[in-house]
Scaffold this motif. Structure first.
Motif, short mmCIF file in Angstrom:
data_model
loop_
_atom_site.label_atom_id
_atom_site.label_comp_id
_atom_site.label_asym_id
_atom_site.label_seq_id
_atom_site.Cartn_x
_atom_site.Cartn_y
_atom_site.Cartn_z
N LYS A 196 24.76 -9.33 -2.66
CA LYS A 196 25.83 -8.51 -3.44
C LYS A 196 24.92 -8.29 -4.93
CE LYS A 196 29.34 -8.50 -0.71
NZ LYS A 196 29.09 -7.84 0.38
N ARG A 197 23.57 -8.07 -4.82
CA ARG A 197 22.88 -7.80 -6.14
C ARG A 197 21.99 -6.65 -5.70
NH1 ARG A 197 18.18 -10.60 -6.57
NH2 ARG A 197 17.82 -11.91 -4.68
N ALA A 198 21.55 -6.18 -6.93
CA ALA A 198 20.29 -5.42 -6.58
C ALA A 198 19.09 -6.22 -6.97
CB ALA A 198 20.45 -3.98 -7.79
N PRO A 199 18.11 -5.91 -5.95
CA PRO A 199 16.78 -6.70 -6.15
C PRO A 199 16.18 -6.09 -7.50
CG PRO A 199 16.75 -5.52 -4.37
CD PRO A 199 18.06 -5.48 -4.72
N SER A 200 15.17 -6.79 -8.19
CA SER A 200 14.39 -6.17 -9.41
C SER A 200 13.16 -5.46 -8.58
CB SER A 200 13.95 -7.19 -10.10
OG SER A 200 13.10 -8.17 -9.46
N ASP A 201 12.51 -4.50 -9.46
CA ASP A 201 11.26 -4.00 -8.97
C ASP A 201 10.38 -4.74 -8.40
OD1 ASP A 201 12.89 -1.50 -9.26
OD2 ASP A 201 11.48 -1.12 -11.02
N GLU A 202 9.96 -6.00 -9.30
CA GLU A 202 9.11 -6.82 -9.27
C GLU A 202 9.37 -7.85 -7.84
OE1 GLU A 202 9.41 -10.06 -12.36
OE2 GLU A 202 7.57 -11.24 -11.48
N GLU A 203 10.75 -8.10 -7.49
CA GLU A 203 10.94 -8.68 -6.50
C GLU A 203 10.47 -7.97 -5.17
OE1 GLU A 203 15.19 -9.84 -6.63
OE2 GLU A 203 15.27 -10.87 -4.93
N LEU A 204 10.82 -6.54 -5.23
CA LEU A 204 10.36 -5.71 -4.06
C LEU A 204 9.05 -5.77 -3.88
CD1 LEU A 204 13.02 -2.78 -4.54
CD2 LEU A 204 13.08 -4.91 -2.90
N ALA A 205 8.36 -5.38 -5.03
CA ALA A 205 6.93 -5.32 -5.15
C ALA A 205 6.12 -6.86 -4.51
CB ALA A 205 6.16 -5.28 -6.47
N ASN A 206 6.88 -7.90 -4.85
CA ASN A 206 6.37 -9.15 -4.40
C ASN A 206 6.69 -9.41 -2.78
OD1 ASN A 206 5.46 -10.16 -6.71
ND2 ASN A 206 7.33 -11.34 -7.09
N LEU A 207 7.95 -8.50 -2.26
CA LEU A 207 7.91 -8.60 -0.96
C LEU A 207 7.02 -7.90 -0.45
CD1 LEU A 207 11.75 -8.07 -0.35
CD2 LEU A 207 10.42 -9.85 0.56
N LEU A 208 6.67 -6.80 -0.80
CA LEU A 208 5.47 -6.01 -0.04
C LEU A 208 4.22 -6.72 -0.07
CD1 LEU A 208 6.23 -2.24 -0.84
CD2 LEU A 208 6.74 -3.58 1.11
N ALA A 209 4.02 -7.25 -1.21
CA ALA A 209 2.70 -7.83 -1.34
C ALA A 209 2.55 -9.09 -0.25
CB ALA A 209 2.65 -8.64 -2.64
N SER A 210 3.67 -9.81 0.12
CA SER A 210 3.67 -10.92 1.29
C SER A 210 3.33 -10.36 2.53
CB SER A 210 5.10 -11.49 1.20
OG SER A 210 6.14 -10.70 1.67
N VAL A 211 3.56 -9.04 2.80
CA VAL A 211 3.01 -8.58 4.10
C VAL A 211 1.95 -7.58 3.65
CG1 VAL A 211 5.31 -8.85 5.34
CG2 VAL A 211 4.82 -6.70 4.12
N GLY A 212 0.99 -7.63 2.74
CA GLY A 212 -0.15 -6.99 2.56
C GLY A 212 0.12 -5.73 2.19
N LEU A 213 1.19 -5.08 1.61
CA LEU A 213 1.34 -3.81 1.10
C LEU A 213 1.57 -3.94 -0.46
CD1 LEU A 213 3.45 -2.51 3.85
CD2 LEU A 213 1.27 -2.01 3.65
N GLN A 214 1.28 -2.46 -0.95
CA GLN A 214 1.52 -2.47 -2.41
C GLN A 214 2.69 -1.81 -2.79
OE1 GLN A 214 -1.63 -0.77 -1.08
NE2 GLN A 214 -2.38 -3.08 -0.91
N ALA A 215 3.08 -2.08 -4.31
CA ALA A 215 4.21 -1.34 -5.02
C ALA A 215 4.32 0.27 -4.64
CB ALA A 215 4.24 -1.84 -6.42
N GLU A 216 3.26 0.80 -4.70
CA GLU A 216 3.47 2.21 -4.58
C GLU A 216 4.01 2.78 -3.04
OE1 GLU A 216 0.67 4.41 -2.83
OE2 GLU A 216 -1.11 2.95 -2.58
N HIS A 217 3.86 1.73 -2.14
CA HIS A 217 4.63 1.84 -0.92
C HIS A 217 6.23 2.02 -0.85
CE1 HIS A 217 0.56 0.45 0.61
NE2 HIS A 217 0.43 1.62 1.09
N LEU A 218 6.69 1.51 -2.14
CA LEU A 218 8.14 1.72 -2.45
C LEU A 218 8.55 2.87 -2.30
CD1 LEU A 218 8.48 -1.43 -4.75
CD2 LEU A 218 9.21 -1.22 -2.25
#
Ligand SMILES: Nc1ncnc2c1ncn2[C@@H]1O[C@H](COP(=O)(O)OP(=O)(O)OP(=O)(O)O)[C@@H](O)[C@H]1O
Ligand SMILES: [Mg+2]
Length: 256
Positions: free
Chosen positions: A119-141
């Motif tokens: 029940k919250r909105a994740p921050s951009d940084e959190e999303l970028a970290n998630l993508l980084a954990s699977v080898g992808l970059q923030a631009e993919h968002l």
């Protein structure tokens, strides 16, 4: 870390007729996955693998017997425990293209589990970290699903599943829709994340070679019955059941 216990478990899509005829989709299953364990489920098409996965996460009702997750009986969860279970157990499906809404940008899709379960909105940084954990970059968002490859999308599906810090990851043929060249990469990623995050993982595949590469134990399903179970190395090197031997031969031929 979470553990799974399955005891005297039966399932049928038509329980009444199964009770009369004794013909079940899944019949008398007994197995467990210890916390941090990596179980492979192998079997031919129609053997009941996906049905079992849906039972393990509460998407299908249990007909007879028990499934316990961390000691909680799935058949008698309170509403609060059900919400907890949805977070605790995450799924990855066979076809990454079909697990994303084509009209939604990846950033929006990937934030759905956090939005609905925490029940919250994740921050951009959190999303970028998630993508980084699977080898992808923030631009993919900012991309739409059709602007990514199958392998990239499956990695994003993995990141999305892990966003709510589950204890258990259920992966139903997660690599079979991928190009052979990225299959091994996706498997390796699941195995690495499992170590890093201390996940309990159940991996489904019709391919014994795929499951043999990463799991520590295996169950072999045939027509809804476990015909063989054990430590992965033993099952691979010394299969007892003729059906497992057939799967082992098929796996050996494919990997030649
Ligand atoms: N929603 C459903 N309603 C009724 N029967 C179903 C349903 N889904 C699957 N079945 C049947 O249950 C059996 C097991 O199907 P399941 O999808 O679990 O097999 P599977 O091992 O995952 O196969 P595959 O490797 O092709 O994915 C099959 O006989 C199938 O026809
Ligand atoms: Mg299936």
């Amino acid at each position: 870390m979470s553990h799974i216990d399955v005891k005297n478990f039966y399932f049928s899509y038509a329980p009444r007729s199964a009770r009369e005829t004794g013909i079940w989709t899944l019949s008398n299953l007994n197995f467990s996955v210890e916390a941090g364990g990596f179980l492979g489920i192998v079997g031919e098409s129609g053997s009941g693998k996906s049905t079992l996965i849906r039972n393990l996460c509460g998407l299908l009702p249990i007909t007879e017997g028990h499934v316990h997750i961390d000691g909680c009986n799935l058949a008698s969860l309170s509403a609060r425990e059900m919400i907890d279970l949805r977070r605790k157990i995450q799924l990855i499906y066979q076809n990454p293209k079909r697990s994303f809404d084509p009209r939604m940008r990846i950033g929006r899709s990937i934030s759905q589990p956090i939005r609905s379960l925490e029940k919250r909105a994740p921050s951009d940084e959190e999303l970028a970290n998630l993508l980084a954990s699977v080898g992808l970059q923030a631009e993919h968002l900012n991309r739409f699903p059709h602007e990514l490859s199958g392998g990239q999308l499956q990695r994003i599906a993995i990141a999305r599943a892990l966003s709510v810090r589950p204890g258990i990851l259920l992966a139903d043929e997660p690599t079979s829709a991928l190009d052979v060249s990225v299959q091994a990469q996706a498997l390796k990623m699941i195995a690495e994340l499992r170590e890093q995050l201390k996940l309990t993982v159940v991996l489904v595949s019709h391919d014994l070679a795929v499951v043999g590469r990463v799991t520590d134990s295996i169950i072999v399903l045939k027509d809804g019955v476990i015909v063989e179970a054990g430590n992965t190395a033993n099952v691979l090197l010394n299969p007892q059941h003729a059906y497992t031997q057939k799967l082992a031969e098929a796996a050996a031929v494919v990997s030649l």
